[in-house]
Design a protein around this motif. Structure first.
Motif, PDB file in Angstrom:
ATOM      1  N   ILE A  12       0.836  -1.206   0.000  1.00 50.11           N
ATOM      2  CA  ILE A  12       0.000   0.000   0.000  1.00 50.11           C
ATOM      3  C   ILE A  12       0.871   1.256   0.000  1.00 50.11           C
ATOM      4  CG2 ILE A  12      -1.652   1.357   1.345  1.00 50.11           C
ATOM      5  CD1 ILE A  12      -2.916  -0.994  -0.066  1.00 50.11           C
ATOM      6  N   GLY A  13       1.874   1.276   0.877  1.00 49.59           N
ATOM      7  CA  GLY A  13       2.762   2.436   0.951  1.00 49.59           C
ATOM      8  C   GLY A  13       3.508   2.676  -0.347  1.00 49.59           C
ATOM      9  N   VAL A  14       4.035   1.611  -0.934  1.00 46.26           N
ATOM     10  CA  VAL A  14       4.755   1.718  -2.198  1.00 46.26           C
ATOM     11  C   VAL A  14       3.845   2.269  -3.292  1.00 46.26           C
ATOM     12  CG1 VAL A  14       5.658   0.284  -4.070  1.00 46.26           C
ATOM     13  CG2 VAL A  14       6.560   0.002  -1.773  1.00 46.26           C
ATOM     14  N   ALA A  15       2.624   1.739  -3.374  1.00 47.85           N
ATOM     15  CA  ALA A  15       1.699   2.150  -4.425  1.00 47.85           C
ATOM     16  C   ALA A  15       1.310   3.622  -4.288  1.00 47.85           C
ATOM     17  CB  ALA A  15       0.454   1.271  -4.389  1.00 47.85           C
ATOM     18  N   PHE A  16       0.967   4.052  -3.082  1.00 48.11           N
ATOM     19  CA  PHE A  16       0.547   5.442  -2.888  1.00 48.11           C
ATOM     20  C   PHE A  16       1.688   6.419  -3.143  1.00 48.11           C
ATOM     21  CE2 PHE A  16      -3.258   3.733  -0.945  1.00 48.11           C
ATOM     22  CZ  PHE A  16      -4.212   4.701  -1.226  1.00 48.11           C
ATOM     23  N   PHE A  17       2.895   6.074  -2.710  1.00 48.35           N
ATOM     24  CA  PHE A  17       4.027   6.965  -2.957  1.00 48.35           C
ATOM     25  C   PHE A  17       4.389   7.003  -4.441  1.00 48.35           C
ATOM     26  CE2 PHE A  17       6.498   7.767   1.249  1.00 48.35           C
ATOM     27  CZ  PHE A  17       5.686   8.869   1.470  1.00 48.35           C
ATOM     28  N   ALA A  18       4.255   5.873  -5.133  1.00 47.41           N
ATOM     29  CA  ALA A  18       4.504   5.856  -6.572  1.00 47.41           C
ATOM     30  C   ALA A  18       3.524   6.774  -7.291  1.00 47.41           C
ATOM     31  CB  ALA A  18       4.393   4.428  -7.113  1.00 47.41           C
ATOM     32  N   ILE A  19       2.269   6.757  -6.861  1.00 43.87           N
ATOM     33  CA  ILE A  19       1.258   7.626  -7.459  1.00 43.87           C
ATOM     34  C   ILE A  19       1.563   9.092  -7.172  1.00 43.87           C
ATOM     35  CG2 ILE A  19      -1.186   8.298  -7.353  1.00 43.87           C
ATOM     36  CD1 ILE A  19      -1.808   5.327  -6.818  1.00 43.87           C
ATOM     37  N   SER A  20       1.963   9.402  -5.941  1.00 42.58           N
ATOM     38  CA  SER A  20       2.259  10.804  -5.603  1.00 42.58           C
ATOM     39  C   SER A  20       3.437  11.319  -6.417  1.00 42.58           C
ATOM     40  CB  SER A  20       2.534  10.946  -4.099  1.00 42.58           C
ATOM     41  OG  SER A  20       3.823  10.487  -3.747  1.00 42.58           O
ATOM     42  N   GLY A  21       4.460  10.480  -6.617  1.00 39.90           N
ATOM     43  CA  GLY A  21       5.594  10.891  -7.430  1.00 39.90           C
ATOM     44  C   GLY A  21       5.206  11.121  -8.882  1.00 39.90           C
ATOM     45  N   THR A  22       4.341  10.263  -9.402  1.00 45.23           N
ATOM     46  CA  THR A  22       3.873  10.412 -10.785  1.00 45.23           C
ATOM     47  C   THR A  22       3.056  11.685 -10.948  1.00 45.23           C
ATOM     48  OG1 THR A  22       3.794   7.996 -10.977  1.00 45.23           O
ATOM     49  CG2 THR A  22       2.641   9.270 -12.654  1.00 45.23           C
ATOM     50  N   LEU A  23       2.194  11.972  -9.974  1.00 43.03           N
ATOM     51  CA  LEU A  23       1.367  13.174 -10.053  1.00 43.03           C
ATOM     52  C   LEU A  23       2.212  14.446 -10.005  1.00 43.03           C
ATOM     53  CD1 LEU A  23      -1.652  12.195  -7.751  1.00 43.03           C
ATOM     54  CD2 LEU A  23      -1.619  12.342 -10.245  1.00 43.03           C
ATOM     55  N   LEU A  24       3.230  14.455  -9.131  1.00 43.43           N
ATOM     56  CA  LEU A  24       4.093  15.634  -9.075  1.00 43.43           C
ATOM     57  C   LEU A  24       4.925  15.754 -10.347  1.00 43.43           C
ATOM     58  CD1 LEU A  24       5.003  18.071  -7.442  1.00 43.43           C
ATOM     59  CD2 LEU A  24       6.799  16.662  -6.421  1.00 43.43           C
ATOM     60  N   GLY A  25       5.378  14.618 -10.873  1.00 45.09           N
ATOM     61  CA  GLY A  25       6.113  14.653 -12.131  1.00 45.09           C
ATOM     62  C   GLY A  25       5.269  15.236 -13.256  1.00 45.09           C
ATOM     63  N   HIS A  26       3.998  14.861 -13.299  1.00 46.19           N
ATOM     64  CA  HIS A  26       3.077  15.430 -14.294  1.00 46.19           C
ATOM     65  C   HIS A  26       2.913  16.925 -14.084  1.00 46.19           C
ATOM     66  CE1 HIS A  26      -0.550  16.237 -16.606  1.00 46.19           C
ATOM     67  NE2 HIS A  26      -1.135  16.645 -15.495  1.00 46.19           N
ATOM     68  N   ASP A  27       2.773  17.334 -12.824  1.00 50.54           N
ATOM     69  CA  ASP A  27       2.592  18.754 -12.520  1.00 50.54           C
ATOM     70  C   ASP A  27       3.810  19.575 -12.950  1.00 50.54           C
ATOM     71  OD1 ASP A  27       0.980  20.887 -11.151  1.00 50.54           O
ATOM     72  OD2 ASP A  27       2.722  20.952  -9.824  1.00 50.54           O
ATOM     73  N   LYS A  28       4.997  18.956 -12.913  1.00 55.17           N
ATOM     74  CA  LYS A  28       6.229  19.649 -13.291  1.00 55.17           C
ATOM     75  C   LYS A  28       6.597  19.424 -14.753  1.00 55.17           C
ATOM     76  CE  LYS A  28       6.950  21.520  -9.358  1.00 55.17           C
ATOM     77  NZ  LYS A  28       6.900  22.996  -9.234  1.00 55.17           N
ATOM     78  N   ASP A  29       5.649  18.863 -15.517  1.00 59.06           N
ATOM     79  CA  ASP A  29       5.850  18.644 -16.963  1.00 59.06           C
ATOM     80  C   ASP A  29       7.032  17.739 -17.260  1.00 59.06           C
ATOM     81  OD1 ASP A  29       3.661  20.246 -17.743  1.00 59.06           O
ATOM     82  OD2 ASP A  29       4.880  22.065 -17.564  1.00 59.06           O
ATOM     83  N   ILE A  30       7.266  16.766 -16.383  1.00 59.16           N
ATOM     84  CA  ILE A  30       8.286  15.753 -16.654  1.00 59.16           C
ATOM     85  C   ILE A  30       7.648  14.697 -17.542  1.00 59.16           C
ATOM     86  CG2 ILE A  30       9.776  13.983 -15.645  1.00 59.16           C
ATOM     87  CD1 ILE A  30       9.917  15.682 -13.119  1.00 59.16           C
ATOM     88  N   GLY A  31       8.259  14.417 -18.669  1.00 61.10           N
ATOM     89  CA  GLY A  31       7.661  13.504 -19.621  1.00 61.10           C
ATOM     90  C   GLY A  31       8.436  12.217 -19.767  1.00 61.10           C
ATOM     91  N   GLY A  32       7.836  11.282 -20.494  1.00 63.31           N
ATOM     92  CA  GLY A  32       8.496  10.038 -20.828  1.00 63.31           C
ATOM     93  C   GLY A  32       8.923   9.223 -19.618  1.00 63.31           C
ATOM     94  N   PHE A  33      10.132   8.676 -19.714  1.00 58.97           N
ATOM     95  CA  PHE A  33      10.640   7.792 -18.667  1.00 58.97           C
ATOM     96  C   PHE A  33      10.942   8.542 -17.375  1.00 58.97           C
ATOM     97  CE2 PHE A  33      13.855   5.005 -16.688  1.00 58.97           C
ATOM     98  CZ  PHE A  33      13.136   3.819 -16.683  1.00 58.97           C
ATOM     99  N   GLY A  34      11.068   9.865 -17.458  1.00 55.31           N
ATOM    100  CA  GLY A  34      11.345  10.648 -16.258  1.00 55.31           C
ATOM    101  C   GLY A  34      10.278  10.499 -15.197  1.00 55.31           C
ATOM    102  N   VAL A  35       9.016  10.364 -15.619  1.00 52.75           N
ATOM    103  CA  VAL A  35       7.921  10.185 -14.664  1.00 52.75           C
ATOM    104  C   VAL A  35       8.080   8.862 -13.925  1.00 52.75           C
ATOM    105  CG1 VAL A  35       5.431   9.822 -14.466  1.00 52.75           C
ATOM    106  CG2 VAL A  35       6.307  11.648 -15.919  1.00 52.75           C
ATOM    107  N   VAL A  36       8.514   7.833 -14.654  1.00 51.03           N
ATOM    108  CA  VAL A  36       8.741   6.530 -14.030  1.00 51.03           C
ATOM    109  C   VAL A  36       9.852   6.625 -12.985  1.00 51.03           C
ATOM    110  CG1 VAL A  36       9.356   4.110 -14.440  1.00 51.03           C
ATOM    111  CG2 VAL A  36       7.963   5.351 -16.114  1.00 51.03           C
ATOM    112  N   VAL A  37      10.899   7.367 -13.308  1.00 54.78           N
ATOM    113  CA  VAL A  37      12.013   7.549 -12.370  1.00 54.78           C
ATOM    114  C   VAL A  37      11.540   8.243 -11.096  1.00 54.78           C
ATOM    115  CG1 VAL A  37      14.226   8.708 -11.995  1.00 54.78           C
ATOM    116  CG2 VAL A  37      13.762   7.591 -14.181  1.00 54.78           C
ATOM    117  N   VAL A  38      10.779   9.331 -11.264  1.00 49.63           N
ATOM    118  CA  VAL A  38      10.293  10.071 -10.093  1.00 49.63           C
ATOM    119  C   VAL A  38       9.382   9.194  -9.239  1.00 49.63           C
ATOM    120  CG1 VAL A  38       8.941  12.047  -9.314  1.00 49.63           C
ATOM    121  CG2 VAL A  38      10.492  12.296 -11.253  1.00 49.63           C
TER     122      VAL A  38
END
Length: 208
Positions: A12-38
């Motif tokens: 649960i913790g891993v999944a929620f933090f992965a989602i939060s990182g993806t959402l912030l990456g989207h907000d910062k216009d990080i594209g492609g594989f960079g979102v996966v990294v974040v």
């Protein structure tokens, strides 16, 4: 805590933090594989540091299903963003609060299993709950949430104290977990809604 409960909370913790990182990456216009990294760094960073400090095998290397959960959560978040392009920042803060509260409990439990004192366990809980988000914010060139003048690490610490108090009172494990989760999430979301701040250092008024 049984191994099944521990594994479930970690997922649960891993999944929620992965989602939060993806959402912030989207907000910062990080594209492609960079979102996966974040998303991956956010999900796995805190637990990795915890395991290194406890001299234990890194959890996602020992059990690769945490990696699968991370990538699956990132994929779900990307699909969500694609169909809801105007994603509010509130979603990121909400899933971050839940992820932090969950990882806080996981860190405490793992430290106690390894025979540490309760204070060390609370510190390991905060490390697990905060460090992934700290790395996420640094990568995205944001002022880390833990460094801002709002309840973040304080909420995590209070959740740890709630766990410790219930544990020392002999309360069953599940209630220790629920109590810690509730306190952490309540304080964090309360800070977002009502603007609660710790105000450790009071500002001095200059006399003329």
């Amino acid at each position: 805590m049984t191994a099944d409960y521990f594994h479930f909370l970690n997922i649960i913790g891993v999944a929620f933090f992965a989602i939060s990182g993806t959402l912030l990456g989207h907000d910062k216009d990080i594209g492609g594989f960079g979102v996966v990294v974040v998303g991956t760094v956010t999900a796995l960073g805190g637990g990795t540091l915890r395991d290194v400090l406890l001299n234990q095998p890194v959890f996602w290397i020992a059990q690769p299903d945490y990696l699968y959960a991370t990538y699956a959560a990132i994929f779900v978040a990307v699909i969500f963003i694609r169909y809801m392009p105007d994603v509010s920042n509130y979603y990121m803060l909400l899933v971050d609060a839940i992820g932090m509260a969950t990882f806080n409990v996981v860190g405490i439990e793992k430290a106690l299993i390894e025979g540490t004192t309760m204070m060390v366990a609370i510190t390991m809980g905060m490390t697990t709950g905060i460090f992934g988000g700290l790395m996420r914010d640094v990568i995205c060139r944001e002022v880390p949430l833990v460094m801002r003048d709002e309840l973040y690490s304080t909420a995590c610490f209070c959740g740890g104290l709630a766990y410790a108090a219930l544990f020392l009172l002999g309360v069953p494990y599940l209630w220790c977990i629920f109590g810690s989760l509730f306190i952490t999430v309540f304080l964090r979301l309360g800070a977002l809604h009502w603007g609660w701040q710790p105000n450790i250092f009071r500002k001095r008024t200059v006399r003329k």
